[in-house]
Design a protein around this motif. Structure first.
Motif: not given
Length: 735
Positions: A589-592, A596-598, A625-634, A636-638
């Motif tokens: 979460i520190e990297l985010f 916002n997207t990794w 926890l509703g902090v990240l979301k996986e938009d596509e496979e692998n 992740f967006r804040l």
């Protein structure tokens, strides 16, 4: 043609017989009177049909007695008796008809009163055909024997079951007509003939009552109440049969002594069989089943069924306990209960030795046995059931002792002890559990591992637990000795020093991190990790390390960033999320905070070499926890702004895994694997070797500094892997 001598001899005999019958009376007057007496006697003795009233005749008893006296003086009474007995046999068909009639009625109604009426009818036949008493006991006894012999020969098989049912009906409750019935049995000889049948009625009633009143009732002993019941119910029923002729209580007691002992033995055997069939459940229910154990102990002293008890318990253990589906803690708990129960039943310990051997061998094969025992010792067992009784005094581990035959209190081995039976004095439960293995060193190593896990899980909020662990170690010192737990003392001291060092560093320059500082050489091996904490975490670690080096210039911190817990407060655009998470989740979460997207691979590269499964698990925590979301496979967006499907802002407690410490058995195996080739060569060239011989030869290997206890632990590990076989202290390769 007869010779003159033969004719003379026959004539003499004929004359002698004539004189005996004629009694020296004139002419044939005596012979005629004898013939008349013979007719009177035979007519009187002829067995009549009592069912036919017309056959009943009135006899002049004076004339009958005179006739028998005349026959006796003529020495023809034996011939008269033989004729009479032949007539008895010829007329017995009359009795057969009655027997068939009564038994047919019984089979149709199952009414035991029909059988009783049959018995009385047979007595009536017996008395109707009996000769008068004046003829003497010899003729009476011959008649009784003939009547009973004929009776037993014609009684059909159904009579036995009917007779048994009649006896049983008089037992519960004891019937008022019982004395008259037993007298009839005695007259007909049924008491002696069917003594086994009559006794079986009492035995079966005892078995039935024992099962009714004692099955599943283990709280209180049953033997005394059973004996009281038998004195009230069984003994009065036995009196007419076994104490006939007793004039007072003392006579009856003396007559019943032998048979009463037989019935008491059967009662003990029945109760012993019942408790043997229930023994596994009795052990489970201990100590509430102490009463049943006391009964079993007393029964085994009277009934020789120790082998049956051992066989039944071993069979139940194999079926219900020693299988992969049983938890190790459950097996240990049942083993401890077995120890306590069998020490009550058999204090010398022979039964325990025979029953415990399969359990001990099975526990030795389980990899988590040592950990379960140690966890229970330090109060870390989740089951809540302690293997050690709180009232049991803490004492040092007891070692096997060589028998001292000069001891005045020495006792020989019990007669049923096997050749491998160890006549050690009863030891405490912990000593018995530790003796499952050849060395206590494995337990000490596992204790160090468990203590390390518990200490590393302590936070500033619950630092008082260190004192609790210190008290546990002080207690365990009594069992294992101070020398064995010196490493644990160092670990506890490290926790105190760590608190003090952290306080000093914080006083010089406050920091939000509070590391636990331990001595690398005295703690069990901790699993390493290549995680690199990014961003502000890296800066905080570097800053704290500088403060530590200032306070301890001769020492250097080596961080284990994958251990511990991080409390985070995430400030997003529309909410604040607080969570206690492991360091890997915090690193991601520190990297985010940078973007916002990794991608998954980018995140792993940003924190070092991390297993993809562990990385995905950490990211799912933030998704939940509703902090990240996986938009596509692998990918992740804040979520700076919560989406509708996201959970509301909250403080989300997260289960943090305990610090991973390498298991004691694994540490031992790693240290000794280097020397396996030496051991393998010894056993290949020299065959079976004792442990001390292997230890002596290994001392020539470069760098070998292990103790014989550590070597024993390694050999146990090698045996579990199937490399070696150990038996009676000798080790050889498993070919």
């Amino acid at each position: 043609m007869a010779t003159a001598a033969l004719r003379s001899q026959v004539a003499a005999k004929w004359q002698e017989g004539f004189n005996r019958l004629n009694r020296s009376e004139p002419g044939i007057t005596g012979l005629l009177s004898f013939s008349q007496a013979w007719n009177i006697a035979t007519e009187y003795l002829h067995p009549r049909d009592i069912s036919d009233p017309t056959t009943a005749k009135q006899h002049d008893l004076a004339a009958v007695k005179t006739a028998f006296d005349l026959i006796n003086r003529s020495r023809r009474l034996p011939v008269m008796l033989e004729t009479f007995l032949d007539n008895i046999c010829n007329q017995y068909y009359l009795i057969v008809k009655d027997i068939e009639l009564y038994l047919a009625e019984y089979e149709a109604s199952s009414d035991t009163n029909v059988v009783l009426r049959l018995v009385y009818r047979l007595v009536e036949w017996y008395r109707a055909w009996a000769p008068i008493e004046e003829l003497g006991p010899t003729i009476r006894a011959a008649y009784t024997l003939t009547f009973q012999t004929q009776l037993f020969s014609i009684l059909p098989p159904p009579f036995v079951s009917a007779f048994k049912a009649l006896c049983a009906s008089t037992l519960v409750p004891v019937a008022q007509s019982t004395p008259q019935m037993w007298e009839a049995f005695e007259v007909l000889g049924l008491t002696d003939r069917y003594e086994g049948i009559i006794a079986s009625v009492g035995y079966e009633r005892i078995e039935e009552y024992v099962r009714e009143t004692c099955a599943g009732k283990w709280e209180k002993p049953c033997l005394e109440s059973l004996r009281t019941w038998m004195s009230v119910q069984i003994v009065p029923w036995m009196l007419p049969m076994y104490a006939k002729g007793a004039v007072n209580t003392e006579d009856a007691r003396g007559m019943l002594q032998n048979v009463g002992s037989r019935f008491d033995f059967h009662m003990n055997k029945t109760l012993c069989d019942l408790r043997t069939s229930e023994i596994f459940d009795i052990i489970i229910d201990f100590p509430d089943s102490n009463g049943a154990l006391q009964d079993l102990k007393e029964c085994l002293q009277r009934v020789d069924q120790r082998a049956s008890l051992v066989q039944a318990l071993r069979k139940a253990n194999r079926k219900r306990l020693l299988h992969p589906g049983a938890d190790t803690r459950l097996i240990l708990s049942q083993y401890v209960a077995t120890i306590k129960c069998l020490r009550i039943v058999d204090p010398p310990g022979v039964l325990l030795f025979k029953v415990a051997d399969p359990i001990r061998r099975y526990l030795r094969e389980r990899p988590d046995t040592i950990r379960s025992i140690v966890a229970n010792l330090v109060g870390d067992d989740d089951s809540g059931d302690s293997l050690v009784d709180e009232n049991e005094p803490v004492q040092p581990l007891q070692q096997s002792e060589i028998e001292d035959y000069n001891d005045p209190h020495w006792d020989p081995e019990p007669i049923d002890a096997g050749p491998d039976f160890r006549t050690n004095k009863p030891s405490d439960v912990i000593s018995t559990l530790v003796s499952i293995y050849d060395s206590k060193d494995l337990f000490v190593k596992e204790l160090q591992v468990l203590l390390a896990q518990r200490l590393l899980a302590i936070t500033d909020d619950n630092f008082d637990k260190v004192e609790k662990e210190r008290r546990n170690i002080e207690i365990l010192k009594i069992r294992f000795g101070e020398a064995a737990l010196q490493v644990c003392e160092v670990m506890l001291k490290d926790m105190t020093d760590s608190k003090r060092i952290d306080g000093h560093v914080q006083s010089q320059k406050p920091s939000i991190i509070h590391p636990t500082i331990i001595s690398r050489h005295f703690w069990p091996s901790l699993e390493s990790s290549d995680i690199i904490m990014p961003g502000q975490f890296q800066a905080l670690q570097t800053e704290y390390a500088k403060g530590f080096s200032t306070f301890k210039p001769d020492k250097k911190l080596r961080w284990l960033p994958h251990l511990g817990t991080v409390h985070l407060e995430l400030q997003l655009e529309d909410r604040t999320v607080e969570a206690d998470v492991p360091p890997l989740e915090a690193a991601f979460i520190e990297l985010f905070s940078n973007k916002n997207t990794w991608m998954m691979d980018e995140l792993i590269q940003g924190v070092g070499a991390v297993d993809r499964t562990a990385a995905l698990k950490a990211l799912i925590t933030w998704i939940d926890l509703g902090v990240l979301k996986e938009d596509e496979e692998n990918t992740f967006r804040l979520l700076e702004v919560a989406e509708e499907a996201a959970p509301p802002p909250r403080i989300a407690p997260t289960v943090v895994d305990a610090p991973t410490v390498t298991a004691a058995q694994q540490q031992q195996a790693d240290q000794m694997r280097l020397y396996w080739k030496f051991i393998e060569g010894m056993l290949t060239n020299l065959g079976s070797l004792p442990l001390d011989r292997i230890q002596t030869m290994l001392r020539f290997a470069p760098g070998y500094d292990q103790t014989i206890d550590q070597l024993a632990g390694f050999m146990e590990a090698a045996r579990r892997e199937g490399l070696v076989v150990g038996r009676d202290g000798m080790w050889k390769l498993n070919k």
